[in-house]
Design a protein around this motif. Structure first.
Motif, PDB file in Angstrom:
ATOM      1  N   GLY A 165      77.360  35.496  14.251  1.00  0.00           N
ATOM      2  CA  GLY A 165      77.686  36.898  14.025  1.00  0.00           C
ATOM      3  C   GLY A 165      76.922  37.817  14.962  1.00  0.00           C
ATOM      4  O   GLY A 165      77.479  38.789  15.497  1.00  0.00           O
TER       5      GLY A 165
ATOM      6  N   LEU B 223      78.486  37.638  18.326  1.00  0.00           N
ATOM      7  CA  LEU B 223      79.747  38.379  18.391  1.00  0.00           C
ATOM      8  C   LEU B 223      79.511  39.876  18.500  1.00  0.00           C
ATOM      9  O   LEU B 223      80.290  40.595  19.131  1.00  0.00           O
ATOM     10  CB  LEU B 223      80.593  38.066  17.146  1.00  0.00           C
ATOM     11  N   TRP B 224      78.440  40.369  17.882  1.00  0.00           N
ATOM     12  CA  TRP B 224      78.135  41.797  17.955  1.00  0.00           C
ATOM     13  C   TRP B 224      77.502  42.184  19.280  1.00  0.00           C
ATOM     14  O   TRP B 224      77.655  43.322  19.748  1.00  0.00           O
ATOM     15  CB  TRP B 224      77.179  42.189  16.817  1.00  0.00           C
TER      16      TRP B 224
ATOM     17  N   LYS C 181      82.082  37.876  12.155  1.00  0.00           N
ATOM     18  CA  LYS C 181      81.344  38.953  12.809  1.00  0.00           C
ATOM     19  C   LYS C 181      80.804  39.974  11.811  1.00  0.00           C
ATOM     20  O   LYS C 181      79.702  40.496  11.977  1.00  0.00           O
ATOM     21  CB  LYS C 181      82.253  39.651  13.819  1.00  0.00           C
ATOM     22  N   GLU C 182      81.555  40.228  10.751  1.00  0.00           N
ATOM     23  CA  GLU C 182      81.232  41.352   9.876  1.00  0.00           C
ATOM     24  C   GLU C 182      80.326  40.997   8.710  1.00  0.00           C
ATOM     25  O   GLU C 182      79.539  41.826   8.274  1.00  0.00           O
ATOM     26  CB  GLU C 182      82.529  41.973   9.335  1.00  0.00           C
TER      27      GLU C 182
ATOM     28  N   GLY D 283      79.601  39.069  23.151  1.00  0.00           N
ATOM     29  CA  GLY D 283      80.742  39.154  22.244  1.00  0.00           C
ATOM     30  C   GLY D 283      82.070  38.902  22.921  1.00  0.00           C
ATOM     31  O   GLY D 283      82.923  38.155  22.413  1.00  0.00           O
TER      32      GLY D 283
ATOM     33  N   ALA E  54      83.914  35.406  21.529  1.00  0.00           N
ATOM     34  CA  ALA E  54      85.026  35.623  20.591  1.00  0.00           C
ATOM     35  C   ALA E  54      86.269  34.804  20.963  1.00  0.00           C
ATOM     36  O   ALA E  54      86.857  34.140  20.100  1.00  0.00           O
ATOM     37  CB  ALA E  54      85.353  37.109  20.492  1.00  0.00           C
TER      38      ALA E  54
END
Length: 656
Positions: free
Chosen positions: A203, A206-207, A232-233, A212, A216
């Motif tokens: 994560g 990805l941020w 990611k969230e 990212g 991704a």
């Protein structure tokens, strides 16, 4: 033998002696003393950083200390040293090529040590039962692994916060090893703490703006887009979603697909570890996955997937709270244009090779008509989210729809392709911004839509009406109802129905041939009506495109067409919803004569048509009753004979 007394070994060379004196077993107290001394040096800020943060040997040795027995004091000391160094940029940079060592510790499976080997040998046999002794050994091993992993994940979290380490994980096999931990690769630890730690690390990658965009697409080769977003969230959210089952417009996921994923990632990791073994068991070198590889999910092969949404499921549940409805609609419209360009050859694309007899839509493997699915989904979105419908004008979809109607009519394609373009105009006609866009192509819009209404074969002096003629006439009614404004209250803006004409001395009015008052002749109504259409503004709330749209009616003879070729057409009874066809046609004619500027001109035209007397004084609003009154029967199959536009492709025909 004695404290401080040197032990001599017979036949030992001086080099062997130095080796023996410098290297000690990890169980030796001198080893623990050395690690303690190292920690004290590290605690002094900057004292030994230049040495320990030098790439290569020092960082590799420090990361390898996590392999020490976790019950030993040396393990705790080593963990403290790494915890002190990991947040430092200089040390993180030195660890870039050695992250595989840390990952190897974190990947170690429960029971992989000597004490728990019995449990490890049973991997894959879910029904196997442990003996009591094996259970104790496995429990003890799990506790040791848990402690080691807790320390290891804390260190990894600190290291991956440094861009250089995160980038190194992307460039090597680090990212796919972390993904293997997340999804349960059978040779890695399946402890929740391990999955949670790997999820956090991915994560963060990805941020990170530097990694990212690279990681991704790689992860998307394994996971559906919704799971990539969840990864990611939210860590907990991802694991809960991954371990559960779902079938909604944004995610189709179940145990069968998890199995397919584990097989896919297993093949990639097995091949990667084999190459590492051939390289002497050393990792850290650049690694790239086969560019053509991606996990193929059997359940998704026949699904139309646009903008992160499964279109079939969206049509079943159109009120689903989509993550990005605007992006979905934009990609739907783009796909709709692409399909129609291929089918009609509009915009330079080659016409569909399938031909009219085979059906004009490009079909998915499940024989679903992509064009119909995209059109229905776009219509649903525009109906449920009005502001999104305004985007159709912004994206140029209005002009595209008109051009596709032209192309479809030119090739005799009056089935799916024509109806698809008409449906977009139908839903677009509910918003003022789209009406203004239609006004930019007003003449072509009115002309082509009229041609589409009467696009069947010739019969005597008329053409047979298209089966969806009522739907098309309703578009004209919607457009002009919005564009003309409040025609029932034209005086709100100070308008008079007819400009006053000055009376002469005999009480008569009129303009003579010389421009003065002529007492002998009355003014020509047609001339006055024409002048009025040029000089009189529209009703309150009218559109800027009003004049262009009304001029298109005049130029194309639309009044005569609707009255004679639609209302008086023998095939009017054969269309879908003939009552609506009659009501919409009559209402449109009555609406046009109410315009403050063009109304008199249109009234004169209709009065010259004998058939108008049958409709001018009748109220037809009650003709639409019960189930026949539908806003868009394409979305419900109602009244569309045997067509099932949501689930099956409609064959192209040259007639209704």
């Amino acid at each position: 033998e004695g404290e401080g007394e040197e032990v001599k070994v017979e036949g030992e060379t001086e080099e062997d002696r130095d080796e023996r004196m410098l290297w000690h077993p990890v169980s030796d107290s001198r080893f623990t003393m050395g690690v303690t001394a190292l920690k004290l040096l590290v605690l002094v800020e900057g004292l030994v950083d230049d040495v320990l943060c030098d790439g290569g040997g020092p960082s590799a040795i420090l990361l390898s200390l996590l392999e020490l027995p976790d019950a030993s004091e040396a393990f705790d000391l080593s963990s403290d040293i790494l915890s002190l160094l990991a947040p430092k940029q200089q040390f993180a940079d030195a660890c870039k090529g050695e992250m595989w060592r840390l990952l190897a510790v974190l990947e170690k499976k429960e029971g992989a040590s000597g004490e728990g080997k019995a449990g490890a040998d049973r991997d894959g046999d879910d029904d196997a039962k442990q003996t009591e002794e094996e259970g104790h050994e496995a429990s003890k091993s799990a506790k040791k692994i848990a402690k080691r992993q807790q320390k290891g994940w804390q260190i990894l979290e600190a290291l991956t916060s440094t861009p250089s380490v995160a980038l190194a994980l992307v460039e090597t096999s680090g990212w796919v090893e972390l993904l293997g931990l997340c999804v349960g690769y059978n040779k890695f630890s399946k402890a929740y703490a391990s999955r949670e730690g790997a999820t956090k690390a991915l994560g963060r990658m990805l941020w990170d703006p530097k990694t990212g965009a690279s990681v991704a697409p790689l992860i998307s080769r394994f996971l559906p887009l919704t799971l990539v977003v969840a990864l990611k969230e939210a860590t907990a959210g991802f694991l809960a979603t991954f371990d559960g089952e779902a079938e909604n417009p944004e995610l189709i996921w179940d145990s069968e697909m998890r199995g397919e994923l584990r097989v896919g990632i297993g093949s990639v990791l097995d091949e990667m570890f084999k190459k590492r073994e051939d390289n002497g068991g050393v990792g850290g070198s650049a690694w790239k996955m086969d560019p053509g590889f991606s996990v193929k999910y059997v359940k998704l092969l026949d699904e139309l997937y646009v903008g992160g949404v499964y279109v079939r499921l969206f049509l079943e549940e159109p009120t689903f709270n989509l993550r990005n409805p605007g992006g979905f609609l934009e990609l739907l419209v783009a796909r709709w244009e692409e399909e129609l360009q291929v089918i009609t050859g509009e915009g330079g694309a080659a016409p569909s090779a399938q031909g009219k007899g085979a059906g004009e839509g490009q079909l998915t493997a499940a024989k679903q008509d992509v064009l119909n699915l995209c059109t229905s989904a776009a219509v649903y979105l525009c109906k449920l989210r009005g502001p999104l419908c305004d985007k159709l004008a912004t994206w140029g979809a209005i002009a595209k729809a008109v051009s596709f109607i032209r192309a479809a009519l030119a090739k005799g394609m009056v089935g799916t392709s024509l109806v698809s373009a008409v449906r977009i105009l139908h839903v677009a006609s509910t918003r003022r911004v789209n009406i203004e866009a239609i006004g930019l192509v007003a003449n072509e819009f009115v002309s082509l839509l009229s041609s589409a209404v009467a696009s069947g074969e010739a019969m005597q002096d008329k053409k047979r009406l298209h089966q969806d003629s009522a739907f098309m006439i309703e578009i004209l009614l919607r457009v002009y109802t919005d564009a003309l404004g409040d025609v029932n209250n034209p005086f709100a803006s100070g308008l008079a129905s007819t400009p006053p004409v000055a009376d002469n001395e005999y009480g008569e009015g009129g303009l003579g041939s010389e421009g003065g008052v002529d007492a002998r002749t009355a003014p020509d109504p047609a001339f006055l009506a024409l002048e009025k259409s040029k000089n009189t503004p529209g009703a309150p709330g009218c559109a800027h495109s009003r004049a262009a749209l009304l001029t298109a009616v005049q130029v194309n003879g639309t009044l005569r067409f609707i009255l004679n070729d639609v209302l008086e057409n023998p095939s009017a009874a054969d269309v879908v919803d003939p009552s609506s066809l009659k009501v919409h046609s009559v209402n449109l004619l009555k609406l046009l004569v109410k315009d403050p500027g063009f109304g008199d001109l249109f009234a004169l035209t209709l009065d010259q048509l004998p058939a108008w007397k049958k409709y001018s004084s009748q109220d037809h609003s009650l003709f639409i009753t019960g189930t026949q009154q539908k806003a868009d029967y394409f979305l419900t199959d109602g009244g569309a004979k045997d067509r099932k536009l949501l689930t099956a492709g409609a064959a192209e025909t040259k007639g209704p």
